[in-house]
Design a protein around this motif. Structure first.
Motif, PDB file in Angstrom:
ATOM      1  N   ARG A  93      -7.437   3.646   7.112  1.00 49.93           N
ATOM      2  CA  ARG A  93      -6.023   3.503   6.731  1.00 49.93           C
ATOM      3  C   ARG A  93      -5.293   4.847   6.791  1.00 49.93           C
ATOM      4  O   ARG A  93      -4.213   4.942   7.350  1.00 49.93           O
ATOM      5  CB  ARG A  93      -5.905   2.911   5.323  1.00 49.93           C
ATOM      6  CG  ARG A  93      -4.457   2.640   4.922  1.00 49.93           C
ATOM      7  CD  ARG A  93      -4.362   2.060   3.541  1.00 49.93           C
ATOM      8  NE  ARG A  93      -4.476   3.060   2.506  1.00 49.93           N
ATOM      9  CZ  ARG A  93      -5.329   3.001   1.485  1.00 49.93           C
ATOM     10  NH1 ARG A  93      -6.172   2.007   1.383  1.00 49.93           N
ATOM     11  NH2 ARG A  93      -5.357   3.955   0.583  1.00 49.93           N
ATOM     12  N   LYS A  94      -5.914   5.870   6.219  1.00 48.97           N
ATOM     13  CA  LYS A  94      -5.304   7.219   6.231  1.00 48.97           C
ATOM     14  C   LYS A  94      -5.114   7.704   7.663  1.00 48.97           C
ATOM     15  O   LYS A  94      -4.092   8.293   8.002  1.00 48.97           O
ATOM     16  CB  LYS A  94      -6.197   8.206   5.459  1.00 48.97           C
ATOM     17  CG  LYS A  94      -6.073   8.097   3.954  1.00 48.97           C
ATOM     18  CD  LYS A  94      -6.955   9.169   3.318  1.00 48.97           C
ATOM     19  CE  LYS A  94      -6.843   9.185   1.811  1.00 48.97           C
ATOM     20  NZ  LYS A  94      -7.845  10.086   1.205  1.00 48.97           N
ATOM     21  N   THR A 102      -5.092  -6.967   1.392  1.00 46.73           N
ATOM     22  CA  THR A 102      -4.590  -5.925   0.479  1.00 46.73           C
ATOM     23  C   THR A 102      -4.473  -4.601   1.223  1.00 46.73           C
ATOM     24  O   THR A 102      -3.586  -3.802   0.942  1.00 46.73           O
ATOM     25  CB  THR A 102      -5.537  -5.742  -0.730  1.00 46.73           C
ATOM     26  OG1 THR A 102      -6.880  -5.751  -0.262  1.00 46.73           O
ATOM     27  CG2 THR A 102      -5.345  -6.836  -1.743  1.00 46.73           C
ATOM     28  N   GLU A 103      -5.367  -4.364   2.166  1.00 43.55           N
ATOM     29  CA  GLU A 103      -5.295  -3.150   2.982  1.00 43.55           C
ATOM     30  C   GLU A 103      -4.020  -3.129   3.804  1.00 43.55           C
ATOM     31  O   GLU A 103      -3.345  -2.118   3.917  1.00 43.55           O
ATOM     32  CB  GLU A 103      -6.492  -3.094   3.949  1.00 43.55           C
ATOM     33  CG  GLU A 103      -7.661  -2.333   3.433  1.00 43.55           C
ATOM     34  CD  GLU A 103      -7.251  -1.000   2.849  1.00 43.55           C
ATOM     35  OE1 GLU A 103      -6.720  -0.148   3.572  1.00 43.55           O
ATOM     36  OE2 GLU A 103      -7.451  -0.811   1.657  1.00 43.55           O
ATOM     37  N   GLN A 155      -1.241  -4.492   3.177  1.00 36.61           N
ATOM     38  CA  GLN A 155      -0.086  -4.227   2.316  1.00 36.61           C
ATOM     39  C   GLN A 155       0.124  -2.732   2.122  1.00 36.61           C
ATOM     40  O   GLN A 155       1.251  -2.278   1.963  1.00 36.61           O
ATOM     41  CB  GLN A 155      -0.265  -4.900   0.957  1.00 36.61           C
ATOM     42  CG  GLN A 155       0.280  -6.319   0.930  1.00 36.61           C
ATOM     43  CD  GLN A 155       0.201  -6.923  -0.456  1.00 36.61           C
ATOM     44  OE1 GLN A 155      -0.881  -7.036  -1.020  1.00 36.61           O
ATOM     45  NE2 GLN A 155       1.329  -7.315  -0.995  1.00 36.61           N
ATOM     46  N   LEU A 156      -0.972  -1.980   2.129  1.00 32.95           N
ATOM     47  CA  LEU A 156      -0.881  -0.522   1.942  1.00 32.95           C
ATOM     48  C   LEU A 156      -0.545   0.191   3.244  1.00 32.95           C
ATOM     49  O   LEU A 156      -0.231   1.376   3.240  1.00 32.95           O
ATOM     50  CB  LEU A 156      -2.214   0.024   1.403  1.00 32.95           C
ATOM     51  CG  LEU A 156      -2.621  -0.457   0.016  1.00 32.95           C
ATOM     52  CD1 LEU A 156      -4.053  -0.059  -0.282  1.00 32.95           C
ATOM     53  CD2 LEU A 156      -1.679   0.094  -1.044  1.00 32.95           C
ATOM     54  N   LYS A 183       8.304  -5.618   5.076  1.00 38.91           N
ATOM     55  CA  LYS A 183       7.609  -5.305   3.823  1.00 38.91           C
ATOM     56  C   LYS A 183       8.473  -5.690   2.626  1.00 38.91           C
ATOM     57  O   LYS A 183       7.980  -6.268   1.656  1.00 38.91           O
ATOM     58  CB  LYS A 183       7.238  -3.814   3.775  1.00 38.91           C
ATOM     59  CG  LYS A 183       6.361  -3.491   2.571  1.00 38.91           C
ATOM     60  CD  LYS A 183       5.624  -2.194   2.738  1.00 38.91           C
ATOM     61  CE  LYS A 183       4.798  -1.825   1.536  1.00 38.91           C
ATOM     62  NZ  LYS A 183       3.804  -2.830   1.137  1.00 38.91           N
TER      63      LYS A 183
END
Length: 305
Positions: free
Chosen positions: A171-172, A193-194, A196-197, A216
């Motif tokens: 993700r980063k 959930t990932e 969403q981030l 979003k």
């Protein structure tokens, strides 16, 4: 805003089955867009159509505004990771990428060390691929996608099978690529959930058709808080709610539970209403609807507008 990907009535059929129904879709430059659907919904087929790995039955694809004979040149501006790349197990990361660099006609040899640096594998470049952890293998797959210095990445389930730490690292990395290199990202995953981030846009696909396309902000509004109630008289509670709030949106669930999706600001009032009418409230709290629940409503067909 430049369109990176556009499809017009894009359709794919295998024998008699239409696995991608006529689809109009566009991806704008700079977006991180999530494609969400359960297994068999059509995510991988849609990505394979974009990658040229399978041919459309009907419809058109434009990449960076190019179609027809020019699309192959435009496709080189996109890095695809649709299935786990077939790396050579006894090659190092450098040797694997060198093989693909030659195969794909990437001129600059130094690009290999650049992409290994970007994905954080520079210190592991001499290790054989067979000795890599799953997270390292996924990062090498992204490095391969970056080899031709693309403007867009299309990634099918890049966090599949990873632990929480591996997922966070991917993700980063993707956020960094988007923010620092301005790379547009089109990604699918089951770990909602990932997404969403990570994503700014959420496209839901079901049975080969796009059923919703949300920003979003719009998703956050759709997945707002709800009131969770556990009572001793479920039917009486439902009746009281309907009489007092004609536009009430609620769900009757097992174990004497009711959830209320609107009138959140009236939670104290609702609690008093039930107490006044001799309904015993065993539990009463606000909870956030997560993307998983929203998605499950979709795929199970329970969503009501």
């Amino acid at each position: 805003m430049e369109k990176v990907i556009q499809t017009y009535q894009l359709t794919k059929s295998f024998k008699e089955e239409e696995v991608i129904k006529p689809t109009d879709f566009s991806l704008r430059k700079g977006e991180i867009c999530a494609l969400i659907g359960k297994n068999g919904a059509g995510k991988s087929t849609f990505f394979k159509l974009l990658a040229g790995q399978t041919t459309p039955t009907k419809g058109d694809i434009l990449l960076f505004g190019q179609s027809g004979k020019k699309i192959d040149q435009a496709r080189k501006r996109i890095g695809f990771m649709i299935e786990t790349p077939q790396f050579f197990p006894d090659f190092t990361a450098t040797q694997n990428l060198e093989y693909f660099r030659i195969q794909r006609g990437v001129v600059e040899k130094k690009r290999i060390s650049e992409v290994l640096e970007i994905v954080g594998l520079n210190n592991e470049k001499k290790k054989q691929f067979s000795d890599y952890s799953l997270g390292m293998k996924q990062r090498l797959g992204i490095a391969l996608g970056l080899l031709s210095n693309p403007d867009c990445l299309v990634l099918d389930e890049p966090t599949n099978g990873l632990d929480a730490e591996g997922i966070m690292e991917i993700r980063k990395l993707l956020l960094k690529l988007n923010q620092e290199k301005q790379i547009t990202i089109f990604i699918s995953s089951h770990i909602l959930t990932e997404l969403q981030l990570l994503a700014q846009r959420f496209v839901f696909i079901k049975n080969g058709a796009i059923v919703e396309d949300l920003s979003k902000d719009a998703l956050d509004k759709k997945s707002q808080k709800q009131i969770y109630l556990k009572v001793d008289q479920q039917a009486k509670t439902a009746q009281l709610l309907e009489l007092t709030y004609p536009d009430i949106q609620y769900k009757v669930l097992p174990n004497q539970t009711i959830t209320i999706q609107n009138h959140i600001d009236k939670s104290g009032e609702i609690n008093r209403l039930l107490n006044k009418n001799d309904v015993l409230v065993n539990e009463f709290h606000l909870e956030s609807l997560r993307l998983e629940e929203y998605f499950l409503d979709f795929v199970e067909g329970n969503k009501n507008d």
